[in-house]
Write a protein that holds these residues in place. Structure first.
Motif, PDB file in Angstrom:
ATOM      1  N   GLU A 121       0.820  -1.223   0.000  1.00 48.58           N
ATOM      2  CA  GLU A 121       0.000   0.000   0.000  1.00 48.58           C
ATOM      3  C   GLU A 121       0.846   1.262   0.000  1.00 48.58           C
ATOM      4  OE1 GLU A 121      -3.446   0.096   2.561  1.00 48.58           O
ATOM      5  OE2 GLU A 121      -3.602  -2.080   2.464  1.00 48.58           O
ATOM      6  N   GLN A 122       1.961   1.233   0.706  1.00 47.91           N
ATOM      7  CA  GLN A 122       2.827   2.414   0.796  1.00 47.91           C
ATOM      8  C   GLN A 122       3.428   2.775  -0.568  1.00 47.91           C
ATOM      9  OE1 GLN A 122       5.993   1.964   3.670  1.00 47.91           O
ATOM     10  NE2 GLN A 122       6.962   3.890   3.098  1.00 47.91           N
ATOM     11  N   ASP A 123       3.966   1.771  -1.271  1.00 48.51           N
ATOM     12  CA  ASP A 123       4.560   2.029  -2.591  1.00 48.51           C
ATOM     13  C   ASP A 123       3.502   2.423  -3.612  1.00 48.51           C
ATOM     14  OD1 ASP A 123       7.109   1.599  -1.684  1.00 48.51           O
ATOM     15  OD2 ASP A 123       7.257  -0.449  -2.452  1.00 48.51           O
ATOM     16  N   THR A 124       2.335   1.790  -3.525  1.00 46.66           N
ATOM     17  CA  THR A 124       1.238   2.134  -4.434  1.00 46.66           C
ATOM     18  C   THR A 124       0.854   3.596  -4.258  1.00 46.66           C
ATOM     19  OG1 THR A 124       0.421  -0.141  -4.347  1.00 46.66           O
ATOM     20  CG2 THR A 124      -1.124   1.545  -5.121  1.00 46.66           C
ATOM     21  N   LYS A 125       0.741   4.018  -3.012  1.00 41.70           N
ATOM     22  CA  LYS A 125       0.382   5.411  -2.718  1.00 41.70           C
ATOM     23  C   LYS A 125       1.477   6.357  -3.193  1.00 41.70           C
ATOM     24  CE  LYS A 125      -1.918   8.398   0.451  1.00 41.70           C
ATOM     25  NZ  LYS A 125      -1.919   9.448  -0.542  1.00 41.70           N
ATOM     26  N   LYS A 126       2.728   5.956  -3.022  1.00 42.67           N
ATOM     27  CA  LYS A 126       3.847   6.807  -3.442  1.00 42.67           C
ATOM     28  C   LYS A 126       3.810   7.051  -4.952  1.00 42.67           C
ATOM     29  CE  LYS A 126       8.864   7.229  -3.213  1.00 42.67           C
ATOM     30  NZ  LYS A 126      10.131   6.627  -2.771  1.00 42.67           N
ATOM     31  N   SER A 173      -0.243  12.668  -8.914  1.00 43.84           N
ATOM     32  CA  SER A 173      -1.426  13.365  -8.392  1.00 43.84           C
ATOM     33  C   SER A 173      -2.692  12.548  -8.640  1.00 43.84           C
ATOM     34  CB  SER A 173      -1.569  14.763  -9.009  1.00 43.84           C
ATOM     35  OG  SER A 173      -0.451  15.549  -8.681  1.00 43.84           O
ATOM     36  N   PHE A 174      -2.547  11.233  -8.614  1.00 44.76           N
ATOM     37  CA  PHE A 174      -3.691  10.336  -8.786  1.00 44.76           C
ATOM     38  C   PHE A 174      -4.257  10.055  -7.397  1.00 44.76           C
ATOM     39  CE2 PHE A 174      -6.011   6.420  -9.321  1.00 44.76           C
ATOM     40  CZ  PHE A 174      -6.544   6.505 -10.595  1.00 44.76           C
ATOM     41  N   GLN A 175      -5.458  10.525  -7.157  1.00 43.11           N
ATOM     42  CA  GLN A 175      -6.094  10.393  -5.840  1.00 43.11           C
ATOM     43  C   GLN A 175      -7.062   9.216  -5.827  1.00 43.11           C
ATOM     44  OE1 GLN A 175      -5.196  12.663  -3.311  1.00 43.11           O
ATOM     45  NE2 GLN A 175      -3.705  13.199  -4.906  1.00 43.11           N
ATOM     46  N   TYR A 176      -7.100   8.505  -4.710  1.00 45.07           N
ATOM     47  CA  TYR A 176      -8.073   7.425  -4.549  1.00 45.07           C
ATOM     48  C   TYR A 176      -8.350   7.198  -3.067  1.00 45.07           C
ATOM     49  CZ  TYR A 176      -3.959   4.506  -3.525  1.00 45.07           C
ATOM     50  OH  TYR A 176      -2.805   3.990  -2.989  1.00 45.07           O
ATOM     51  N   ARG A 177      -9.533   6.670  -2.794  1.00 42.80           N
ATOM     52  CA  ARG A 177      -9.870   6.322  -1.411  1.00 42.80           C
ATOM     53  C   ARG A 177     -10.990   5.296  -1.415  1.00 42.80           C
ATOM     54  NH1 ARG A 177     -14.459   8.692   0.642  1.00 42.80           N
ATOM     55  NH2 ARG A 177     -15.336  10.385  -0.573  1.00 42.80           N
ATOM     56  N   ASP A 178     -11.020   4.517  -0.349  1.00 50.29           N
ATOM     57  CA  ASP A 178     -12.050   3.499  -0.176  1.00 50.29           C
ATOM     58  C   ASP A 178     -13.054   4.027   0.837  1.00 50.29           C
ATOM     59  OD1 ASP A 178     -13.633   1.301   0.327  1.00 50.29           O
ATOM     60  OD2 ASP A 178     -11.958  -0.087   0.610  1.00 50.29           O
ATOM     61  N   PRO A 179     -14.298   4.266   0.427  1.00 47.86           N
ATOM     62  CA  PRO A 179     -15.300   4.776   1.367  1.00 47.86           C
ATOM     63  C   PRO A 179     -15.775   3.711   2.357  1.00 47.86           C
ATOM     64  CG  PRO A 179     -16.303   4.441  -0.782  1.00 47.86           C
ATOM     65  CD  PRO A 179     -14.842   4.142  -0.931  1.00 47.86           C
ATOM     66  N   THR A 205      -9.598  10.099 -12.628  1.00 50.65           N
ATOM     67  CA  THR A 205      -9.818   9.414 -13.911  1.00 50.65           C
ATOM     68  C   THR A 205      -8.827   9.893 -14.965  1.00 50.65           C
ATOM     69  OG1 THR A 205     -11.536  11.027 -14.462  1.00 50.65           O
ATOM     70  CG2 THR A 205     -12.261   8.962 -13.471  1.00 50.65           C
ATOM     71  N   ASN A 206      -7.547   9.628 -14.710  1.00 49.44           N
ATOM     72  CA  ASN A 206      -6.491   9.999 -15.656  1.00 49.44           C
ATOM     73  C   ASN A 206      -5.623   8.802 -15.995  1.00 49.44           C
ATOM     74  OD1 ASN A 206      -7.100  12.733 -15.854  1.00 49.44           O
ATOM     75  ND2 ASN A 206      -5.716  13.308 -14.216  1.00 49.44           N
ATOM     76  N   THR A 207      -5.125   8.776 -17.228  1.00 47.23           N
ATOM     77  CA  THR A 207      -4.034   7.899 -17.633  1.00 47.23           C
ATOM     78  C   THR A 207      -2.886   8.822 -18.020  1.00 47.23           C
ATOM     79  OG1 THR A 207      -4.861   7.835 -19.906  1.00 47.23           O
ATOM     80  CG2 THR A 207      -5.523   6.023 -18.440  1.00 47.23           C
ATOM     81  N   TYR A 208      -1.679   8.272 -18.066  1.00 50.20           N
ATOM     82  CA  TYR A 208      -0.497   9.114 -18.228  1.00 50.20           C
ATOM     83  C   TYR A 208       0.425   8.561 -19.310  1.00 50.20           C
ATOM     84  CZ  TYR A 208      -2.298  10.432 -13.691  1.00 50.20           C
ATOM     85  OH  TYR A 208      -3.133  10.829 -12.672  1.00 50.20           O
ATOM     86  N   LEU A 209       0.828   9.436 -20.233  1.00 43.25           N
ATOM     87  CA  LEU A 209       1.798   9.070 -21.248  1.00 43.25           C
ATOM     88  C   LEU A 209       3.156   9.578 -20.796  1.00 43.25           C
ATOM     89  CD1 LEU A 209       2.341   7.807 -24.024  1.00 43.25           C
ATOM     90  CD2 LEU A 209       1.930  10.075 -25.028  1.00 43.25           C
TER      91      LEU A 209
END
Length: 196
Positions: free
Chosen positions: A134-139, A145-151, A160-164
Motif C-alpha cells: 500500500e505504501q509504494d502504491t500510494k507513493k 497526483s492520482f487520488q483514490y480512497r475506499d469509502p 480518472t487519468n491515464t499518463y503518457l
C-alpha cells in the motif's frame, strides 16, 4: 487611476498565466516514475522501476472490482495495443503499465483473471499488470497526483487519468479514462509522435 487599473489588470493576467503554466506544464513535467520502487507482476515476478529500459509508456491505475471506468479503459487499451502492434512498436518501443490501487483485495489470482480478460499474458513484452504494498502504491499514485480512497465498501473513488510517459519516464501528456475520456486515436497519435 487608469494606470492603476491597467497595472492591476496586467498583474492579474500574469498571475493567472503563471498558475496555468504551473498546473498544466511545470507540475506535469515533475511527474515521473519513482526509481526506488519494486512491485510484482500478476504472476509474482519482480518489476523494478530502477531497471526498466527506455520506452514510451502508458500508465493506468485500476482496481479489479471497478464496475465501469477501469475495465472500460483497459479494454480501450487492448484496441490501442492492436494498432501499435500493426506498426511493430508495441513491446519494443512502447509499454503499457497497469497498477492496481487496491493491492489488499487484488491478489495475484484476481489480477491474473483480470489480465486474462484483456489478453495480457505472463511474459507479455509490452504490458505489465502490477501490484505493490500500500505504501509504494500510494507513493506512485501521489507522484502523478492520482487520488483514490475506499469509502468502506470496496468501491474505490479515484481520479480518472491515464499518463503518457516519455523514454525518461516523465509525463508528457495526460488523458482521461473510460468510454468518453480515453480516445484511442488521440492516445495513438500522441504515442506515435513521441516515438518518431
Amino acid at each position: 487611476m487608469k494606470k492603476l487599473y491597467w497595472t492591476l489588470g496586467s498583474l492579474f493576467v500574469l498571475c493567472v498565466g503563471a498558475g496555468i503554466f504551473y498546473f498544466s506544464v511545470y507540475r506535469q513535467w515533475q511527474m515521473e516514475l519513482p526509481r526506488n520502487i519494486t512491485m510484482e507482476t500478476a504472476w509474482g515476478e519482480e518489476y523494478r522501476f530502477s531497471e526498466i529500459k527506455p520506452k514510451v509508456r502508458l500508465l493506468e491505475f485500476i482496481y479489479t472490482n471497478c464496475p465501469d471506468i477501469c475495465p472500460n479503459t483497459t479494454f480501450k487499451m487492448t484496441k490501442l495495443r492492436q494498432k501499435l502492434e500493426k506498426q511493430h512498436v508495441f513491446g519494443n518501443k512502447v509499454e503499457f503499465i497497469t497498477i492496481t490501487i487496491d493491492p489488499k483485495r487484488d491478489t495475484r489470482e484476481k489480477l491474473q483473471a483480470y489480465a486474462k480478460t484483456f489478453g495480457i499474458k505472463q511474459n507479455d513484452k509490452g504490458w505489465v499488470l502490477l501490484r505493490g504494498n500500500e505504501q509504494d502504491t500510494k507513493k506512485i499514485a501521489d507522484t502523478f497526483s492520482f487520488q483514490y480512497r475506499d469509502p468502506g465498501n470496496g468501491m474505490l473513488i479515484h481520479t480518472t487519468n491515464t499518463y503518457l510517459l516519455n523514454k525518461n519516464n516523465r509525463v508528457i501528456e495526460q488523458f482521461g479514462m473510460g468510454k468518453k475520456g480515453f480516445d484511442i486515436e488521440e492516445v495513438y497519435n500522441a504515442i506515435m509522435d513521441e516515438i518518431q
